[in-house]
Design a protein around this motif. Structure first.
Motif, PDB file in Angstrom:
ATOM      1  N   ASN A 120     -24.302 -28.475  -4.954  1.00 52.75           N
ATOM      2  CA  ASN A 120     -23.536 -27.320  -5.137  1.00 52.75           C
ATOM      3  C   ASN A 120     -22.555 -27.442  -6.432  1.00 52.75           C
ATOM      4  N   PHE A 151     -13.744 -19.026 -10.208  1.00 50.94           N
ATOM      5  CA  PHE A 151     -13.953 -19.265 -11.387  1.00 50.94           C
ATOM      6  C   PHE A 151     -15.020 -20.402 -11.843  1.00 50.94           C
ATOM      7  N   THR A 203     -19.655 -26.227   6.620  1.00 51.71           N
ATOM      8  CA  THR A 203     -20.324 -25.377   5.904  1.00 51.71           C
ATOM      9  C   THR A 203     -21.564 -24.734   6.555  1.00 51.71           C
ATOM     10  N   SER A 228     -16.695 -30.068   1.985  1.00 47.70           N
ATOM     11  CA  SER A 228     -17.624 -29.475   2.665  1.00 47.70           C
ATOM     12  C   SER A 228     -18.462 -30.350   3.428  1.00 47.70           C
ATOM     13  N   GLN A 280     -19.599 -14.300  -1.991  1.00 42.61           N
ATOM     14  CA  GLN A 280     -20.317 -15.049  -3.227  1.00 42.61           C
ATOM     15  C   GLN A 280     -21.470 -15.264  -2.786  1.00 42.61           C
ATOM     16  N   ASN A 288     -23.398 -30.034  -8.766  1.00 43.70           N
ATOM     17  CA  ASN A 288     -24.144 -30.855 -10.014  1.00 43.70           C
ATOM     18  C   ASN A 288     -23.643 -31.983 -10.207  1.00 43.70           C
TER      19      ASN A 288
HETATM   20  P1  HMG Z   1     -23.052 -27.453 -14.568  1.00 41.66           P
HETATM   21  O1  HMG Z   1     -24.177 -26.993 -15.045  1.00 41.66           O
HETATM   22  O2  HMG Z   1     -23.082 -28.921 -14.300  1.00 41.66           O
HETATM   23  O3  HMG Z   1     -21.616 -27.528 -15.926  1.00 41.66           O
HETATM   24  O4  HMG Z   1     -22.256 -26.913 -13.484  1.00 41.66           O
HETATM   25  P2  HMG Z   1     -21.704 -27.753 -17.102  1.00 41.66           P
HETATM   26  O5  HMG Z   1     -20.354 -28.141 -17.309  1.00 41.66           O
HETATM   27  O6  HMG Z   1     -22.831 -28.686 -17.781  1.00 41.66           O
HETATM   28  O7  HMG Z   1     -21.784 -26.146 -17.729  1.00 41.66           O
HETATM   29  C1  HMG Z   1     -22.903 -25.327 -17.931  1.00 41.66           C
HETATM   30  C2  HMG Z   1     -22.661 -24.247 -18.313  1.00 41.66           C
HETATM   31  O8  HMG Z   1     -21.984 -23.663 -17.289  1.00 41.66           O
HETATM   32  C3  HMG Z   1     -21.925 -24.212 -19.607  1.00 41.66           C
HETATM   33  O9  HMG Z   1     -22.423 -22.822 -20.143  1.00 41.66           O
HETATM   34  C4  HMG Z   1     -20.323 -24.036 -19.254  1.00 41.66           C
HETATM   35  O10 HMG Z   1     -19.660 -23.199 -20.150  1.00 41.66           O
HETATM   36  C5  HMG Z   1     -20.750 -23.038 -17.862  1.00 41.66           C
HETATM   37  P3  HMG Z   1     -23.392 -22.585 -21.077  1.00 41.66           P
HETATM   38  O11 HMG Z   1     -23.025 -23.466 -22.112  1.00 41.66           O
HETATM   39  O12 HMG Z   1     -24.849 -23.181 -20.569  1.00 41.66           O
HETATM   40  O13 HMG Z   1     -23.705 -21.173 -21.481  1.00 41.66           O
HETATM   41  N1  HMG Z   1     -19.419 -23.471 -17.053  1.00 41.66           N
HETATM   42  C6  HMG Z   1     -18.544 -22.387 -16.683  1.00 41.66           C
HETATM   43  N2  HMG Z   1     -18.667 -21.205 -16.622  1.00 41.66           N
HETATM   44  C7  HMG Z   1     -17.691 -20.512 -16.001  1.00 41.66           C
HETATM   45  N3  HMG Z   1     -16.844 -21.084 -15.240  1.00 41.66           N
HETATM   46  C8  HMG Z   1     -16.743 -22.351 -14.866  1.00 41.66           C
HETATM   47  C9  HMG Z   1     -17.732 -22.928 -15.725  1.00 41.66           C
HETATM   48  N4  HMG Z   1     -18.136 -24.604 -15.976  1.00 41.66           N
HETATM   49  C10 HMG Z   1     -19.068 -24.522 -16.604  1.00 41.66           C
HETATM   50  N5  HMG Z   1     -15.678 -22.807 -14.290  1.00 41.66           N
HETATM   51  C11 HMG Z   1     -20.367 -25.990 -11.997  1.00 41.66           C
HETATM   52  C12 HMG Z   1     -21.229 -27.337 -12.880  1.00 41.66           C
HETATM   53  C13 HMG Z   1     -19.370 -26.849 -11.047  1.00 41.66           C
HETATM   54  C14 HMG Z   1     -20.010 -25.037 -13.267  1.00 41.66           C
HETATM   55  C15 HMG Z   1     -21.674 -25.468 -11.324  1.00 41.66           C
HETATM   56  O14 HMG Z   1     -22.225 -26.177 -10.600  1.00 41.66           O
HETATM   57  C16 HMG Z   1     -20.792 -24.335 -10.564  1.00 41.66           C
HETATM   58  O15 HMG Z   1     -20.442 -23.221 -10.937  1.00 41.66           O
HETATM   59  N6  HMG Z   1     -21.118 -24.532  -9.311  1.00 41.66           N
HETATM   60  C17 HMG Z   1     -20.615 -23.467  -8.232  1.00 41.66           C
HETATM   61  C18 HMG Z   1     -21.067 -23.768  -6.790  1.00 41.66           C
HETATM   62  C19 HMG Z   1     -20.327 -22.770  -5.958  1.00 41.66           C
HETATM   63  O16 HMG Z   1     -19.590 -21.841  -6.402  1.00 41.66           O
HETATM   64  N7  HMG Z   1     -20.406 -22.979  -4.640  1.00 41.66           N
HETATM   65  C20 HMG Z   1     -20.061 -21.920  -3.659  1.00 41.66           C
HETATM   66  C21 HMG Z   1     -18.467 -22.454  -3.329  1.00 41.66           C
HETATM   67  S1  HMG Z   1     -18.202 -23.584  -2.527  1.00 41.66           S
HETATM   68  C22 HMG Z   1     -18.347 -23.549  -0.748  1.00 41.66           C
HETATM   69  O17 HMG Z   1     -18.817 -22.024  -0.448  1.00 41.66           O
HETATM   70  C23 HMG Z   1     -17.919 -24.214   0.266  1.00 41.66           C
HETATM   71  C24 HMG Z   1     -16.507 -23.767   0.981  1.00 41.66           C
HETATM   72  O18 HMG Z   1     -16.383 -22.554   1.313  1.00 41.66           O
HETATM   73  C25 HMG Z   1     -16.233 -24.937   1.974  1.00 41.66           C
HETATM   74  C26 HMG Z   1     -17.194 -24.803   2.990  1.00 41.66           C
HETATM   75  O19 HMG Z   1     -17.793 -23.706   3.425  1.00 41.66           O
HETATM   76  O20 HMG Z   1     -17.686 -26.050   3.289  1.00 41.66           O
HETATM   77  C27 HMG Z   1     -15.341 -23.959  -0.462  1.00 41.66           C
END
Ligand code: HMG
Ligand code: MG
Length: 302
Positions: free
Chosen positions: A113, A51, A180, A144, A19, A115
């Protein structure tokens, strides 16, 4: 305390590992081959995709194609991250049998992360759990920043335990506790688990340690002594979170396997095949594995 007699390994390379990969997108076919090689090496739990919003994490933008493309091996669970209902619907359409929600013990990290605040995230996860349950899909929960946050510094074990408890009570079958940014040390890891286990039974806790300061194996040994029997690790030590400044890779699967073999704990996973997979994927990415075991044993045969 005696060490657990069996350890479950949860492979992170295709998701946490890729990622954060800078530069060009890793081809879908490479991701699929990685997942298939890991399954053939004997890994039975593989976090295969995420996703999330492709605007936030472009490397995971092909989650659906990856999930559809893998030749599924019987007995292997291929899971995916799903931060909200939109993510879950995508994952269900791609045929996942397990998903994961991811929260944090740090308010600042939660905002960066996903939002939203911790409370908002928990409210957002509730319908994900309900819908997943209807679909017969198990949900894992992550917390995390359990041993420190890039924005807030120290994190109290009580806060970790509180968020872990909320996820567990919501229906997550297992809570993976993430260092993390890899700043933890064994005593802190032990104390964190001692506090968390008062809220969530130890058999439902997993350790997800990044290796930034080279402490991950020592920390794992410390929490295994507390009874933790599930370990997250990434082949070649790949990994990192784009929203956690300074985070390096997960503890390497090869190194965890070597430790477990030395302790007489059999996992059924072929260490040499994992080493070869790590060499292969890092060649695709243009570097070397960060696993000490892979480096010590040479480049492998692939
Ligand atoms: P947001 O911008 O607050 O969400 O993001 P929103 O609901 O306002 O949607 C904004 C846009 O995103 C819209 O599209 C939605 O359709 C789209 P637009 O109208 O602008 O074209 N959208 C999506 N698209 C695809 N899939 C979805 C989705 N949801 C909304 N599921 C959100 C909120 C959570 C989606 C965003 O902040 C996000 O994707 N964050 C990802 C963060 C991430 O992946 N971080 C890394 C993983 S965590 C990690 O690594 C830690 C871990 O390993 C453990 C550790 O090490 O501690 C697990
Ligand atoms: Mg991680």
């Amino acid at each position: 305390m005696a060490l657990p007699t069996a350890i479950k390994l949860f492979e992170m390379a295709p998701r946490d590992g890729l990622q954060n990969e800078p530069g060009t997108l890793v081809p879908t076919a490479t991701k699929i081959e990685l997942i298939e090689r890991l399954a053939n090496a004997g890994l039975t739990h593989i976090e295969a995709a995420s996703f999330v919003s492709p605007k936030w994490v472009p490397q995971m933008g092909d989650a659906s194609e990856v999930m559809h493309g893998i030749a599924r091996k019987p007995g292997v669970v291929y899971s995916a991250l799903t931060p909200n209902l939109k993510g879950l619907e995508g994952a269900l359409a791609a045929g996942v049998e397990e998903v994961a929600v991811f929260g944090a013990a740090s308010e600042a990290f939660s905002q960066k992360n996903i939002n939203c605040s911790i409370a908002e995230s928990l409210a957002r996860f509730e319908p994900v759990l309900v819908r997943a349950n209807e679909a017969g899909v198990r949900v894992r929960g992550y917390v995390s920043c359990v041993l420190g946050c890039p924005y807030e510094g120290d994190i109290s074990p009580q806060k970790v335990a509180e968020v872990a408890k909320a996820l567990y009570e919501m229906g997550c079958y297992e809570i993976s506790l993430g260092d993390t940014i890899g700043v933890g040390t064994p005593l802190a890891a032990k104390r964190m688990i001692e506090t968390a286990r008062q809220q969530v039974p130890i058999e439902h806790l997993a350790a997800h340690f990044h290796d930034t300061y080279g402490m991950a194996l020592a920390n794992l040994y410390a929490v295994m002594e507390e009874g933790v029997g599930v370990i997250d690790a990434a082949t070649a030590g790949l990994g990192g979170c784009p929203y956690a400044k300074g985070a390096s890779g997960n503890v390497a699967t090869e190194d965890v396997l070597y430790l477990l073999e030395g302790l007489g704990i059999n996992t059924g996973i072929d260490l040499q095949a994992v080493i070869d997979t790590g060499v292969w994927i890092t060649q695709q990415l243009g570097r070397k594995p960060s696993s000490k075991v892979a480096l010590a044993k040479g480049t492998g045969t692939q």
